[in-house]
Design an enzyme around this catalytic site. Structure first.
Site, mmCIF file in Angstrom:
data_model
loop_
_atom_site.group_PDB
_atom_site.id
_atom_site.type_symbol
_atom_site.label_atom_id
_atom_site.label_comp_id
_atom_site.label_asym_id
_atom_site.label_seq_id
_atom_site.Cartn_x
_atom_site.Cartn_y
_atom_site.Cartn_z
ATOM 1 N N LYS A 1 -12.250 -2.056 18.590
ATOM 2 C CA LYS A 1 -11.760 -2.489 18.862
ATOM 3 C C LYS A 1 -10.676 -2.479 20.175
ATOM 4 O O LYS A 1 -9.766 -2.765 20.743
ATOM 5 C CB LYS A 1 -10.146 -1.941 17.925
ATOM 6 C CG LYS A 1 -10.206 -2.350 16.727
ATOM 7 C CD LYS A 1 -9.079 -2.381 15.386
ATOM 8 C CE LYS A 1 -8.897 -2.027 13.668
ATOM 9 N NZ LYS A 1 -7.644 -2.650 13.621
ATOM 10 N N ASN B 1 1.178 -1.070 -0.211
ATOM 11 C CA ASN B 1 -0.375 -0.131 0.239
ATOM 12 C C ASN B 1 0.571 0.959 -0.339
ATOM 13 O O ASN B 1 1.803 1.200 -0.118
ATOM 14 C CB ASN B 1 -1.043 -0.019 0.915
ATOM 15 C CG ASN B 1 -0.167 -0.005 2.961
ATOM 16 O OD1 ASN B 1 -0.042 1.151 2.520
ATOM 17 N ND2 ASN B 1 -0.243 -1.143 3.386
ATOM 18 N N LYS C 1 -14.879 2.456 14.853
ATOM 19 C CA LYS C 1 -13.054 1.337 15.155
ATOM 20 C C LYS C 1 -12.688 1.631 16.523
ATOM 21 O O LYS C 1 -12.381 0.043 17.205
ATOM 22 C CB LYS C 1 -12.682 2.219 14.005
ATOM 23 C CG LYS C 1 -11.389 1.057 13.763
ATOM 24 C CD LYS C 1 -10.686 1.740 12.702
ATOM 25 C CE LYS C 1 -11.661 1.210 11.029
ATOM 26 N NZ LYS C 1 -11.251 1.838 9.657
ATOM 27 N N PRO D 1 -3.625 -11.035 10.761
ATOM 28 C CA PRO D 1 -4.076 -10.570 12.488
ATOM 29 C C PRO D 1 -4.889 -9.429 12.127
ATOM 30 O O PRO D 1 -3.616 -8.644 11.459
ATOM 31 C CB PRO D 1 -3.168 -11.447 13.235
ATOM 32 C CG PRO D 1 -1.699 -11.865 12.074
ATOM 33 C CD PRO D 1 -2.784 -12.091 10.743
ATOM 34 N N ASP D 2 -5.209 -8.954 13.138
ATOM 35 C CA ASP D 2 -5.695 -7.721 13.459
ATOM 36 C C ASP D 2 -4.873 -7.728 14.704
ATOM 37 O O ASP D 2 -5.234 -7.199 15.920
ATOM 38 C CB ASP D 2 -7.049 -7.375 14.113
ATOM 39 C CG ASP D 2 -7.015 -5.185 13.989
ATOM 40 O OD1 ASP D 2 -6.889 -5.232 14.529
ATOM 41 O OD2 ASP D 2 -8.262 -5.045 13.449
ATOM 42 N N ILE D 3 -3.473 -6.792 14.836
ATOM 43 C CA ILE D 3 -2.556 -6.259 14.957
ATOM 44 C C ILE D 3 -2.959 -5.746 16.946
ATOM 45 O O ILE D 3 -3.268 -6.134 17.565
ATOM 46 C CB ILE D 3 -1.277 -5.536 14.464
ATOM 47 C CG1 ILE D 3 -0.768 -6.865 13.568
ATOM 48 C CG2 ILE D 3 -0.315 -5.372 15.969
ATOM 49 C CD1 ILE D 3 0.555 -6.066 12.533
#
Ligand code: C5P
Length: 405
Positions: free
Chosen positions: A341, A210, A337, A305-307
């Site tokens: 999270k 990205n 968000k 994985p969502d760190i």
């Protein structure tokens, strides 16, 4: 005790009419208990006499790089190591140009290159020289290299003009040096930061990536060091210099980043996820370079994985700050968000194909936390990072205080 007491200050004076203020600087430093070693450039010797500065500092003034007698007292590398801080005041346009390009053709530039002490520059020059495109580019480069610029001030100039270019008042320089040696609000606090993009292998030569440059995360790391924290930076592949006093760990993929973060997250106090982590990776990267034979190709992706979410879910885990780049409905998406999270704070910015954002040097941020928000207007990322770190520090300290009562 003054924070400058017993500090070794290397005072560089370059050639300009403001050089005469060097005498006052030495006096103020000495009254604060600092040890002062004056180094003059050759041009500076036309404005001030070494004898005055030697009398005030109590040390012989240095000006030559390869002069046997001077070097025998303390070699230039020894002198560079001796310094706790280098203050160059006044810093002329020529000196800024040389330092910004890494030249080392006299004693002062060589010392600046050889020291790992912070370098504080107080520019003074004619107002046109200060805004000349070459000086502007040199200033930007010096900031990027982590040097601190103080001033110049606005007012009447020796050349008869009026504008920006006067050396800041010696008292202001003293306060800047004092804050440099005062323990910051995050002294003893450890901060873990992720930055940059991740690369997800498609085959041995291709990857999904990205547009993140890493600049924001690196600037946040520098700002956290400035606030006195111990900083570890886990970075994806970027072309940005590591800020001074930051421990940097390089990773490539989201899973590498996840491993590097999870092994350190439990021991840190603040976690800031500034990386643009790929949400998906090619499920089965090819061990060989994929040939263009088929008319179309399908790539199956697997979730990464969502760190940040994992760190935020750790029992007794750190104060967690996330970033969100949104193309629309900034606040709604950011707040969603924040709660999904379980973050302490979220810094959101609008991105698109143009305007500030990923690859630009400037940005703006909207900060959200439960029950509150704050706007940080468009500014260079370095400045924005300092402002952001101030808000993070305030909210982290308030949360810690509430937990300890
Ligand atoms: O959900 P989204 O990707 O928009 O969230 C962005 C935030 O989450 C950023 O702080 C980013 O560093 C973090 N993140 C992460 N791991 C992922 C995806 C995002 O830490 N796999």
């Amino acid at each position: 005790m003054n924070p400058l007491a017993n500090r070794h200050v290397l005072l560089g004076i370059s050639g300009g009419i403001a050089a005469y203020k060097g005498a006052e600087l030495v006096r103020l430093l000495r009254t604060r208990g600092a040890e002062v070693q004056v180094v003059l450039t050759e041009a500076a010797t036309a404005f001030v006499t070494p004898l005055t500065l030697q009398a005030l500092s109590g040390r012989p003034v240095r000006s030559q790089l390869l002069e046997a007698k001077e070097e025998s007292a303390m070699g230039h590398i020894e002198l560079a190591r001796w310094a706790d801080v280098v203050l160059v005041a006044p810093a002329s346009a020529n000196f800024l140009a040389k330092l910004s390009h890494g030249l080392a053709d006299d004693l002062l530039t060589t010392l600046c290159l050889a020291t790992d002490a912070p370098i504080v520059l107080a520019p003074a020059m004619n107002r046109q020289m200060w805004v000349a495109p070459a000086t502007l580019a040199n200033r930007a480069r010096l900031l990027e290299h982590g040097h601190k610029l103080v001033g110049p001030d606005e007012g009447a100039q020796a050349c008869g003009e009026v504008g920006l270019g006067r050396l800041v008042e010696p008292g202001v320089l003293m306060s800047r040096l004092e804050t440099l040696f005062s323990p910051g609000p995050l002294a003893g606090v450890s901060v873990l930061i992720t930055a940059g993009p991740t690369r997800e292998a498609v085959d041995p030569v291709r990857f999904l990536g990205n547009r993140s440059s890493g600049r924001m995360g690196f600037a946040v790391a520098a700002a956290a060091v400035g606030a006195g924290a111990r900083v570890t930076l886990v970075s994806g592949p970027v072309a940005v210099d590591t800020p001074a006093r930051v421990e940097r760990i390089d990773v490539v993929s989201a899973r590498d980043m996840h491993a590097a973060v999870m092994s350190r997250a439990q021991g840190c106090d603040i976690f800031i996820g500034a990386a643009a982590v790929a949400d998906y990776r090619p499920a089965n990267p090819s061990p060989h370079k994929i040939k263009k034979a088929a008319p179309s190709l399908e790539l199956k992706l697997a979730r990464n994985p969502d760190i940040l979410a994992e760190v935020a879910a750790l029992p007794g885990g750190p104060f967690c700050v996330g970033f969100a780049a949104e193309t629309e409905d900034l606040e709604t998406n950011a707040r969603r968000k924040l709660s999904r999270k379980s973050l302490d704070m979220l810094a959101a910015n609008r991105v698109g194909f143009s305007g500030p954002g990923f690859e630009s040097k400037e940005n703006s941020l909207s900060l959200y936390w439960e029950g509150g928000s704050m706007e940080l207007p468009v500014a260079p990322k370095e400045q924005l990072a300092v402002d952001l770190m101030e808000v993070i520090t305030g909210r982290y300290l308030a949360k810690s205080a509430a937990e300890n009562t």
